[in-house]
Motif scaffolding. Structure first.
Motif, PDB file in Angstrom:
ATOM      1  N   UNK A  97      40.562  23.425 -72.829  1.00  0.00           N
ATOM      2  CA  UNK A  97      41.111  23.814 -71.432  1.00  0.00           C
ATOM      3  C   UNK A  97      40.408  23.416 -70.344  1.00  0.00           C
ATOM      4  N   UNK A  98      40.620  22.306 -69.502  1.00  0.00           N
ATOM      5  CA  UNK A  98      39.845  21.854 -68.236  1.00  0.00           C
ATOM      6  C   UNK A  98      39.800  23.062 -67.413  1.00  0.00           C
ATOM      7  N   UNK A  99      40.832  23.654 -66.992  1.00  0.00           N
ATOM      8  CA  UNK A  99      40.757  24.518 -65.952  1.00  0.00           C
ATOM      9  C   UNK A  99      39.980  25.598 -66.099  1.00  0.00           C
ATOM     10  N   UNK A 100      39.486  26.064 -67.341  1.00  0.00           N
ATOM     11  CA  UNK A 100      38.657  27.155 -67.401  1.00  0.00           C
ATOM     12  C   UNK A 100      37.143  26.756 -67.581  1.00  0.00           C
ATOM     13  N   UNK A 101      36.991  25.622 -67.491  1.00  0.00           N
ATOM     14  CA  UNK A 101      35.595  24.915 -67.510  1.00  0.00           C
ATOM     15  C   UNK A 101      34.920  25.051 -66.136  1.00  0.00           C
ATOM     16  N   UNK A 102      35.797  24.990 -65.135  1.00  0.00           N
ATOM     17  CA  UNK A 102      35.461  25.360 -63.679  1.00  0.00           C
ATOM     18  C   UNK A 102      35.381  26.696 -63.063  1.00  0.00           C
ATOM     19  N   UNK A 143      36.166  10.280 -53.491  1.00  0.00           N
ATOM     20  CA  UNK A 143      36.464  11.329 -52.422  1.00  0.00           C
ATOM     21  C   UNK A 143      36.629  12.658 -53.178  1.00  0.00           C
ATOM     22  N   UNK A 144      37.098  12.693 -54.255  1.00  0.00           N
ATOM     23  CA  UNK A 144      37.330  13.724 -54.998  1.00  0.00           C
ATOM     24  C   UNK A 144      36.119  14.887 -55.136  1.00  0.00           C
ATOM     25  N   UNK A 145      35.119  14.436 -54.608  1.00  0.00           N
ATOM     26  CA  UNK A 145      33.681  15.098 -55.062  1.00  0.00           C
ATOM     27  C   UNK A 145      33.799  16.389 -54.061  1.00  0.00           C
ATOM     28  N   UNK A 146      34.678  16.432 -53.008  1.00  0.00           N
ATOM     29  CA  UNK A 146      34.718  17.323 -52.038  1.00  0.00           C
ATOM     30  C   UNK A 146      35.737  18.455 -52.256  1.00  0.00           C
ATOM     31  N   UNK A 147      36.449  18.169 -53.229  1.00  0.00           N
ATOM     32  CA  UNK A 147      37.757  18.967 -53.773  1.00  0.00           C
ATOM     33  C   UNK A 147      37.160  20.209 -54.188  1.00  0.00           C
ATOM     34  N   UNK A 148      38.349  21.271 -54.096  1.00  0.00           N
ATOM     35  CA  UNK A 148      37.768  22.272 -55.378  1.00  0.00           C
ATOM     36  C   UNK A 148      38.786  21.992 -56.606  1.00  0.00           C
ATOM     37  N   UNK A 149      38.220  22.652 -57.805  1.00  0.00           N
ATOM     38  CA  UNK A 149      38.887  22.448 -59.013  1.00  0.00           C
ATOM     39  C   UNK A 149      40.472  22.472 -58.861  1.00  0.00           C
ATOM     40  N   UNK A 150      41.088  23.721 -58.426  1.00  0.00           N
ATOM     41  CA  UNK A 150      42.554  23.868 -58.183  1.00  0.00           C
ATOM     42  C   UNK A 150      43.303  22.782 -57.638  1.00  0.00           C
ATOM     43  N   UNK A 151      42.434  21.927 -56.752  1.00  0.00           N
ATOM     44  CA  UNK A 151      43.240  20.820 -56.302  1.00  0.00           C
ATOM     45  C   UNK A 151      43.230  19.465 -57.063  1.00  0.00           C
ATOM     46  N   UNK A 152      42.844  19.442 -58.137  1.00  0.00           N
ATOM     47  CA  UNK A 152      43.047  18.629 -59.130  1.00  0.00           C
ATOM     48  C   UNK A 152      43.906  18.742 -60.294  1.00  0.00           C
ATOM     49  N   UNK A 153      44.164  17.697 -61.199  1.00  0.00           N
ATOM     50  CA  UNK A 153      45.158  17.997 -62.038  1.00  0.00           C
ATOM     51  C   UNK A 153      44.294  18.095 -63.410  1.00  0.00           C
ATOM     52  N   UNK A 154      44.944  18.745 -64.402  1.00  0.00           N
ATOM     53  CA  UNK A 154      44.293  18.981 -65.693  1.00  0.00           C
ATOM     54  C   UNK A 154      43.462  17.623 -66.192  1.00  0.00           C
ATOM     55  N   UNK A 155      44.299  16.305 -66.101  1.00  0.00           N
ATOM     56  CA  UNK A 155      43.796  15.298 -66.708  1.00  0.00           C
ATOM     57  C   UNK A 155      42.341  14.791 -65.870  1.00  0.00           C
ATOM     58  N   UNK A 156      42.760  14.794 -64.460  1.00  0.00           N
ATOM     59  CA  UNK A 156      41.362  14.592 -63.573  1.00  0.00           C
ATOM     60  C   UNK A 156      40.329  15.713 -63.771  1.00  0.00           C
ATOM     61  N   UNK A 178      39.828  18.080 -76.948  1.00  0.00           N
ATOM     62  CA  UNK A 178      39.573  17.708 -75.604  1.00  0.00           C
ATOM     63  C   UNK A 178      40.680  17.122 -75.151  1.00  0.00           C
ATOM     64  N   UNK A 179      41.956  16.766 -75.832  1.00  0.00           N
ATOM     65  CA  UNK A 179      42.923  16.304 -75.356  1.00  0.00           C
ATOM     66  C   UNK A 179      44.305  16.943 -75.454  1.00  0.00           C
ATOM     67  N   UNK A 180      44.192  18.100 -76.010  1.00  0.00           N
ATOM     68  CA  UNK A 180      45.256  18.891 -76.593  1.00  0.00           C
ATOM     69  C   UNK A 180      45.757  19.454 -75.524  1.00  0.00           C
ATOM     70  N   UNK A 181      45.138  19.991 -74.319  1.00  0.00           N
ATOM     71  CA  UNK A 181      45.884  20.764 -73.277  1.00  0.00           C
ATOM     72  C   UNK A 181      46.655  19.598 -72.406  1.00  0.00           C
ATOM     73  N   UNK A 182      46.585  18.462 -72.527  1.00  0.00           N
ATOM     74  CA  UNK A 182      46.945  17.288 -71.737  1.00  0.00           C
ATOM     75  C   UNK A 182      48.233  16.863 -72.174  1.00  0.00           C
ATOM     76  N   UNK A 183      48.968  16.516 -71.214  1.00  0.00           N
ATOM     77  CA  UNK A 183      50.480  15.642 -71.515  1.00  0.00           C
ATOM     78  C   UNK A 183      50.307  14.695 -72.427  1.00  0.00           C
TER      79      UNK A 183
END
Lengths: 317, 294
Positions: A97-102, A143-156, A178-183
């Motif tokens: 789950x990429x969301x919970x790693x951040x 540019x994504x470097x300045x973003x916060x995790x919730x502003x990115x998609x799961x794949x990103x 690593x790919x199970x949570x992605x569509x």
């Protein structure tokens, strides 16, 4: 490949968890596996068969109950404290789950550089200069470097995690579902990215998954797990010639778009219970169509079969 | 980087902006009391006892002719100072112990949790009153007694938060990324505890003000002639029939402070939640909030 020294070797590794009421659950029993540099080994199995426990044992997030884990010639099974930190540098992990790693409050740039900084590879300012390059490496805009995790998609996010893992230049990267949570379309992209990076940086992967189709598309070799045991190990293009009854059943259960006329899924609706985890004999024996009377009493070991696979089955000996 | 994100989000939230401005005013007025207050808060004016209001005394005078408005403004210094010091002490103690208990677990957790339980088991107000009575009523002892009972809440909240936060894969990922336990607490746990803490603190200001006022009402905090809201309330009791404004103005001041800081905390919680984006209908929601607080 066989002539090379394995970069990672599991020798009879086991892990027993004790539940709160004092029962012992053997999540991994006597697993042996060799991983060679530059290859991708896939570990497949159903839920609860111990795949993720193996991943956590290899990363040494949890301590094994027995056996040796040899990384580049050195046993890391009982490393502690500062020595363990050096081990962490050589093994990186990509989670399901990429969301919970951040951490929700740290920016992408911080996340990407943390690994380099805390492993003492670079200072923060040096590492921050690399961020753009790292993001481009995984096909993301700088540019994504300045973003916060919730502003990115799961794949990103998953790509960012991969970039961080690769940036540390570990000896082995563990990809735990690593790919199970992605569509599905994103899954494909991430798999392609992983294969490209593997070639570019000569990475070694341990890819853990429950989806045989996904695992065989990326892995060079496949180890099949059942109830904490590795029951068969073979090259992934030999999967069709699998010999172990469990692998055969697993193969028949793979979904495909083409076969709409398929019959019933052959594996009975029966999960791995504590009961068959604790049996003396082969754990698959209660479900096995080819079981012999002897299977009840003896647990088979992983052995070379006639066709050159490694399988743990009395019927094949 | 992430700071500017929250700042932008905060500035778009009318509830937050309004109550932030009000809170800043409520803090700044007592701080700059000598410049704002029309009269000396302690100097009696025996020719103007208990007058209603006049050009010189906008909110009238008390029984020995001191300016009510000036006393309210100067009183904020004492009241808010005590409240902020109490919150600072209790939140630092509570957060440190809470993180220790939640992160270390095992025996450390057991010990800290039991100590917290003991403090919680004693009724707080009674405990404070007893403590101040024994130690003697002074500013220092009031702060000490109030801090001693209020750290438990911070400790419990922090411990519970850390218990769930440390199970997050990002802690594991941090460890793989070469962080030691101390760095994990500092970089991964604390930033995620902090927003909840900030909200807790803001809402605690109101609660502490009420406790302090209660203590002062019983004559257990600052001593006369130092102006203090609760003490003024207490002093006005004798004149409740003849001169109700002596109770009304300090009472209103306390209520105003409590409401402003509570609603600020409420807005802050929404702002600091990274996933919460406030939709339209701000003002309808604000009205609902106000109804609830009534």
């Amino acid at each position: 490949m066989d002539k090379k020294e394995p970069i990672l070797e599991l020798n009879h590794v086991s892990k027993t968890f004790t539940t709160e009421d004092g029962r012992e659950v053997r999540a991994v029993k006597d697993a042996s596996l060799a991983v060679y540099p530059g290859e991708c080994i896939g570990i497949v199995g159903e839920s609860g068969c111990g795949k993720s426990t193996i991943a956590r044992l290899i990363t040494r997030i949890i301590d094994p109950s027995g056996g040796e884990i040899i990384l580049a010639g050195e046993n890391i099974a009982d490393k502690k404290g500062r020595k363990l930190k050096a081990v962490y540098r050589d093994i990186q992990m990509v989670y399901q789950d990429p969301y919970s790693v951040f951490s929700p409050r740290a920016g992408i740039g911080t996340f990407l550089t943390d690994g380099l900084v805390y492993h003492g590879i670079m200072t923060r300012s040096e590492a921050l200069k690399e961020v753009g390059k790292l993001l481009e490496m995984v096909d993301l805009p700088a540019e994504l470097a300045d973003r916060l995790p919730h502003q990115l998609s799961g794949g990103q996010l998953q790509r960012v995690v991969i970039a961080r893992a690769v940036s540390i230049r570990p000896k082995v990267i563990l990809l735990d579902e690593a790919t199970s949570a992605l569509d599905v379309s994103v899954q494909k992209q991430v798999l392609n990215l992983l294969m490209r990076l593997k070639k570019e940086y000569n990475l070694t992967y341990v890819f853990i998954g429950h989806d045989l189709a996904v695992v065989r598309s990326i892995a060079d070799r496949i180890a099949v797990m059942y109830a904490g045991l590795i029951v068969e190990e073979m090259d992934s293009d030999e999967l069709e010639q699998a010999e172990h009854p469990y692998t055969k059943k697993l193969l028949q259960s793979v979904f495909s778009v083409n076969d709409r006329n398929r019959k019933v899924i052959p594996i009975e609706n029966m999960s791995v219970s504590d009961e068959n985890l604790q049996t003396l004999g082969c754990p698959f024996q209660p479900r096995c169509p080819e079981a012999l009377p002897a299977c009840k009493n003896a647990c088979p070991m992983l052995r070379m079969t006639k066709s050159g696979h490694k399988a743990a089955c009395l019927a094949l000996e | 980087m992430s700071g500017t994100y929250y700042l932008k989000k905060a500035m778009k939230d009318p509830q937050f902006v309004i109550f932030l401005i009000l809170a800043v005013v409520l803090i700044l007025v007592p701080v700059f009391a000598p410049f704002v207050a029309p009269n000396d808060p302690i100097e009696p004016d025996y020719s103007n006892l208990l007058i209603d209001h006049s050009a010189k005394y906008p909110l009238g005078t008390d029984e020995i002719g001191r300016c009510m408005l000036s006393r309210l403004i100067y009183g904020g210094r004492t009241s808010l100072l005590i409240v902020f010091v109490v919150i600072l002490i209790s939140s630092v103690i509570g957060v440190v112990l809470g993180i220790l208990a939640g992160y270390a677990g095992g025996k450390v957790d057991m010990l800290i949790s039991r100590i917290t339980d003991i403090f919680i088991a004693v009724p707080q107000t009674v405990f404070v009153i007893a403590l101040v009575s024994v130690l003697g009523s002074s500013l220092k002892n009031t702060i000490l007694a109030m801090s001693l009972v209020s750290w438990t809440e911070y400790c419990r909240v922090t411990r519970a938060l850390v218990l769930s936060l440390k199970e997050n894969p990002y802690v594991e990922e941090g460890r793989l990324g070469g962080m030691n336990e101390f760095q994990i607490i500092l970089k991964l746990i604390l930033p995620n505890v902090f927003p909840y803490l900030l909200v807790n603190i803001t809402q605690d200001i109101g609660a502490q003000l009420l406790t302090l006022s209660g203590l002062s009402l019983l004559g257990l905090s600052s001593q006369p002639p130092t102006p203090e809201w609760g003490a003024m309330l207490s002093g006005g009791r004798k004149f409740i029939q003849a001169n109700p404004r002596m109770i009304m103005y300090p009472g209103l001041t306390i209520v105003m402070n409590v409401v402003v800081f509570n609603l600020l905390g409420d807005a802050l919680r929404d702002v600091l939640d990274p996933r919460f984006v406030k939709k339209k209908h701000h003002f309808r929601r604000m009205r609902e909030w106000l109804n609830k607080t009534e």
